[in-house]
Design an enzyme around this catalytic site. Structure first.
Site, PDB file in Angstrom:
ATOM      1  N   CYS A   1       1.317 -86.042  14.987  1.00  0.00           N
ATOM      2  CA  CYS A   1       0.354 -84.970  15.281  1.00  0.00           C
ATOM      3  C   CYS A   1      -0.770 -84.944  14.249  1.00  0.00           C
ATOM      4  O   CYS A   1      -1.932 -84.784  14.586  1.00  0.00           O
ATOM      5  CB  CYS A   1       1.006 -83.591  15.243  1.00  0.00           C
ATOM      6  SG  CYS A   1       2.632 -83.480  15.954  1.00  0.00           S
ATOM      7  N   ASP A   2      -0.418 -85.064  12.985  1.00  0.00           N
ATOM      8  CA  ASP A   2      -1.375 -84.749  11.918  1.00  0.00           C
ATOM      9  C   ASP A   2      -1.850 -85.949  11.102  1.00  0.00           C
ATOM     10  O   ASP A   2      -2.764 -85.814  10.287  1.00  0.00           O
ATOM     11  CB  ASP A   2      -0.745 -83.716  10.961  1.00  0.00           C
ATOM     12  CG  ASP A   2      -0.427 -82.413  11.676  1.00  0.00           C
ATOM     13  OD1 ASP A   2      -1.161 -82.087  12.622  1.00  0.00           O
ATOM     14  OD2 ASP A   2       0.538 -81.737  11.300  1.00  0.00           O
TER      15      ASP A   2
ATOM     16  N   CYS B   1       5.095 -83.498  11.278  1.00  0.00           N
ATOM     17  CA  CYS B   1       4.818 -84.377  12.418  1.00  0.00           C
ATOM     18  C   CYS B   1       3.671 -85.327  12.096  1.00  0.00           C
ATOM     19  O   CYS B   1       2.498 -84.953  12.183  1.00  0.00           O
ATOM     20  CB  CYS B   1       4.486 -83.543  13.655  1.00  0.00           C
ATOM     21  SG  CYS B   1       4.130 -84.550  15.101  1.00  0.00           S
TER      22      CYS B   1
END
Ligand code: NDP
Length: 310
Positions: free
Chosen positions: A139-140, A136
């Protein structure tokens, strides 16, 4: 097998399921929630979550899920460990079998079983999950500012994630196994127009390299013959997701990939009294906050449905 009767059954424990549980419990629907194989869902595999509103300093994925779980329990949601192994939505009431040994008959069922990101299946990939390997970018990606990273995949997700990462990272390698991408022309053009993305066509990932500090490279095979090593600190998978819908396919309408179809603007499935929320019905946004929002929708839709039965 004895049957337990409940008013509201929620299957799955990601942000969608727990948000549905919070709303359903507050609406006196006495929800029973089964957590599934991965309690807390996909977020428990990420580290820092910086984009969930309400956490100005960020929060870890597992902590966020623990907070949502506790919030649902505060209003009396009955959270149980167990995995839905089969369903029967043919009658007026919906039967769900848990772990092949308990049957639950529910007036309403809220499905929030999520989707599972596909991985290549390499041992080294497993070893560095959370230490540089991520599925992701949204997300990261933030943790790889000014670093060199790689994205694997050739579809719209890969193109989108590579472009997103290019805004943060120093350089992005896009690893595509064929000599062309499957992504839409518009997305491919965005990739081509981004100077710090280098597309490596006909490259297949052999191994993710690293040490105690995490990922430091990827070994690739170019055109089936030549070995190439790229130095990167992040390795992002973007080769698709599999919605967790296997047990529902005989009863619910799914799209061609397997996502549950919901009536536009709602959480209604084709079976009355069965609602779907979160990634199991969302191939597009796939964010914790959109999943939570759709969990709220499912609980409200379920509440209205129960009210219509009176
Ligand atoms: P797709 O299934 O479309 O693409 C998966 C990609 O990963 C393909 O290029 C495939 O390669 C590659 N791949 C699969 N397995 C491997 C492997 N083992 N090794 C290397 N490469 C592999 O998935 P997406 O997640 O990209 O998209 C899913 C759906 O969501 C699509 O319909 C897409 O259009 C849509 N979407 C739309 C967006 C938008 O409109 N903004 C954004 C994101 C997704 P190959 O081509 O060789 O099979």
């Amino acid at each position: 097998m004895a049957i337990e009767k409940v008013k509201c059954l929620i299957i799955g424990s990601g942000p969608a399921g727990f948000t549905a549980a919070i709303y359903a419990a507050r609406a006196n629907m006495n929800p029973v929630l089964y957590e599934g194989l991965q309690p807390g869902g996909q977020l428990t595999t990420t580290t820092e979550v910086d984009n969930f509103p309400g956490y100005p300093e960020g929060v870890t994925g597992p902590q966020l899920m623990e907070d949502l779980r506790k919030q649902a329990q505060r209003f009396g949601a009955d959270i149980r460990s167990g995995y839905a192994t089969s369903v029967d939505f043919s009658g007026t009431n919906r039967i769900v079998e848990i772990d092949g040994e308990t049957k639950i008959e529910a007036q309403v069922v809220i499905i929030s079983t999520g989707a599972t990101a596909k991985y290549l299946g390499l041992e080294s990939e497993e070893k560095y999950k959370g230490l540089g390997v991520s599925a992701c970018a949204t997300c990261d990606g933030f943790f790889y500012r000014k670093q060199d990273v790689a994205v694997v995949g050739g579809g719209d997700t890969a193109a989108e994630e590579a472009t997103y990462l290019a805004g943060l990272a120093n350089k992005v390698y896009l690893i595509v196994r064929k000599d062309h991408m499957r992504a839409s022309k518009a997305m491919q053009q965005r990739v081509e127009n981004t100077p710090n993305i280098e597309v490596l066509y006909e490259h297949v990932t052999q191994e993710v390299l690293g040490d105690a500090n995490g990922v430091n490279g990827v070994r690739l095979l170019k055109k089936g013959t030549e070995e190439v090593v790229i130095n990167v600190t992040g390795f992002f998978l973007a080769i698709g997701h599999t919605p967790n819908t296997e047990i529902f396919k005989n009863f619910l309408e799914l799209d061609e990939v397997g996502y549950i179809k919901t009536k536009p603007g709602s959480s209604h499935t084709n079976v009355s009294g069965v609602f779907a929320c979160g990634d199991v019905q969302d191939p597009h946004y796939r964010q914790a906050i959109t999943a939570a929002g759709s969990g709220c929708m499912a609980a409200l839709d379920a509440e209205r449905y129960l009210g219509s039965l009176l």
